[in-house]
Design a protein around this motif. Structure first.
Motif, mmCIF file in Angstrom:
data_model
loop_
_atom_site.group_PDB
_atom_site.id
_atom_site.type_symbol
_atom_site.label_atom_id
_atom_site.label_comp_id
_atom_site.label_asym_id
_atom_site.label_seq_id
_atom_site.Cartn_x
_atom_site.Cartn_y
_atom_site.Cartn_z
ATOM 1 N N ARG A 3 67.790 135.132 4.731
ATOM 2 C CA ARG A 3 66.847 135.563 5.769
ATOM 3 C C ARG A 3 66.637 134.423 6.763
ATOM 4 O O ARG A 3 66.718 133.248 6.400
ATOM 5 C CB ARG A 3 65.527 136.002 5.156
ATOM 6 N N SER A 4 66.385 134.777 8.032
ATOM 7 C CA SER A 4 66.266 133.737 9.067
ATOM 8 C C SER A 4 64.941 132.985 8.959
ATOM 9 O O SER A 4 64.813 131.878 9.438
ATOM 10 C CB SER A 4 66.384 134.371 10.459
ATOM 11 N N LYS A 5 63.955 133.618 8.358
ATOM 12 C CA LYS A 5 62.590 133.071 8.287
ATOM 13 C C LYS A 5 62.003 132.837 9.671
ATOM 14 O O LYS A 5 61.150 131.983 9.878
ATOM 15 C CB LYS A 5 62.539 131.787 7.438
ATOM 16 N N LYS A 6 62.535 133.584 10.634
ATOM 17 C CA LYS A 6 62.014 133.501 12.006
ATOM 18 C C LYS A 6 61.543 134.880 12.436
ATOM 19 O O LYS A 6 62.238 135.875 12.204
ATOM 20 C CB LYS A 6 63.086 132.993 12.958
ATOM 21 N N ILE A 7 60.390 134.893 13.045
ATOM 22 C CA ILE A 7 59.748 136.177 13.382
ATOM 23 C C ILE A 7 59.274 136.150 14.829
ATOM 24 O O ILE A 7 58.852 135.105 15.341
ATOM 25 C CB ILE A 7 58.543 136.412 12.430
ATOM 26 N N GLY A 44 62.961 138.591 12.526
ATOM 27 C CA GLY A 44 62.057 139.634 12.070
ATOM 28 C C GLY A 44 61.212 140.071 13.257
ATOM 29 O O GLY A 44 60.814 139.239 14.067
ATOM 30 N N TYR A 91 52.343 133.800 7.123
ATOM 31 C CA TYR A 91 53.767 133.471 7.272
ATOM 32 C C TYR A 91 53.969 131.976 7.529
ATOM 33 O O TYR A 91 54.850 131.344 6.944
ATOM 34 C CB TYR A 91 54.390 134.279 8.425
ATOM 35 N N GLN A 92 53.143 131.423 8.420
ATOM 36 C CA GLN A 92 53.316 130.004 8.736
ATOM 37 C C GLN A 92 53.051 129.142 7.505
ATOM 38 O O GLN A 92 53.767 128.178 7.252
ATOM 39 C CB GLN A 92 52.391 129.598 9.887
ATOM 40 N N TYR A 96 57.488 130.184 7.259
ATOM 41 C CA TYR A 96 58.176 131.003 8.273
ATOM 42 C C TYR A 96 57.796 130.486 9.656
ATOM 43 O O TYR A 96 56.727 129.891 9.831
ATOM 44 C CB TYR A 96 57.776 132.477 8.151
ATOM 45 N N GLU A 97 58.691 130.774 10.609
ATOM 46 C CA GLU A 97 58.424 130.340 11.975
ATOM 47 C C GLU A 97 58.175 131.563 12.859
ATOM 48 O O GLU A 97 59.002 132.467 12.907
ATOM 49 C CB GLU A 97 59.647 129.576 12.497
ATOM 50 N N ILE A 98 57.022 131.581 13.504
ATOM 51 C CA ILE A 98 56.757 132.650 14.480
ATOM 52 C C ILE A 98 57.226 132.089 15.815
ATOM 53 O O ILE A 98 56.583 131.189 16.375
ATOM 54 C CB ILE A 98 55.254 133.016 14.544
#
Ligand code: SF4
Length: 179
Positions: A3-7, A44, A91-92, A96-98
Motif C-alpha cells: 500500500r502507498s500509505k498516501k491519502i 487512497g 492516519y497520521q 500515513y501521509e495525507i
C-alpha cells in the motif's frame, strides 16, 4: 501489492458530479482526469461530504459566498468535517501521509484560491440584471475551506490545499505531480 500509505482528501463533487447545483458542470473531463491520476499514483482517496447538498439539498439554487457566510453554515461545515479530521489525525499517527486536500475553484464553499461573490439576497425573481451581473470571482476561499483551514490550524496539522479549476485544465494535475 504494497500500500502507498498516501491519502488525498477530495471535494465530494470530484467523484460525484450529481452533487453540484443543477445545470452546472456539464462537463467533468477535468475531474475525471484528476481522478485517473490519483488512481495511477496509488493514492487512497477520501471523499469529503458536500456541505451544500447536506443542508440545502439537490434542488438548491446557485449561491455566492456572502450568502453562506453565516455562523450556522460555518457550524454545519465544521460538524460534517469533524469525522474526517479524526481520520486525518488517526492516519497520521499511524504513519500515513495525507498529501493534499483538493477543493473546487470558484465554489462558494469549496473554493481554495477563488470563490464567487456578489451582494445577493431576497427573491431570486426580484434580482435585477445589474445585481445578477455583479457576480465576480474573488481571491478568497469558500466557507467550507475557510473552516477546514481554521480547524487544521487549531490542531497544528499541515496539509496542502489545492483545487480543481475547470477553467484551467491540466493545472491541478501538474500540482498533484509536484506534491
Ligand atoms: S459545495 Fe463543494 S462538494 Fe458540493 S458541489 Fe459545491 S464544490 Fe462540490
Amino acid at each position: 501489492m504494497e500500500r502507498s500509505k498516501k491519502i488525498v482528501l477530495i471535494a465530494h463533487c470530484i467523484l460525484n458530479i450529481n452533487s453540484k447545483v443543477s445545470g452546472l458542470a456539464k462537463t467533468n473531463l477535468e475531474m475525471k482526469s484528476v481522478i485517473r491520476l490519483l488512481l495511477e499514483k496509488d493514492l487512497g482517496i477520501i471523499q469529503l461530504p458536500c456541505p451544500e447538498l447536506t443542508i440545502y439539498g439537490s434542488r438548491r439554487w446557485g449561491h455566492v459566498k456572502e450568502q453562506f457566510a453565516t455562523p450556522y453554515y460555518r457550524k454545519h461545515c465544521r460538524e460534517i468535517f469533524n469525522p474526517y479530521l479524526e481520520q486525518i489525525i488517526d492516519y497520521q499517527a499511524a504513519g500515513y501521509e495525507i498529501i493534499a486536500l483538493i477543493g473546487v475553484e470558484g465554489s462558494p464553499s469549496c473554493g481554495v484560491n477563488k470563490t464567487c461573490s456578489a451582494c445577493w439576497q431576497g427573491e431570486v425573481t426580484d434580482l435585477k440584471p445589474v445585481e445578477l451581473a455583479s457576480l465576480e470571482m474573488i481571491a478568497e476561499s469558500g466557507i467550507f475551506i475557510e473552516e477546514i483551514k481554521k480547524v487544521l490550524k487549531e490542531k497544528e496539522i499541515k496539509l496542502p490545499l489545492i483545487a480543481i479549476d475547470e477553467e484551467k485544465p491540466g493545472l491541478t494535475k501538474r500540482k498533484i505531480k509536484n506534491l
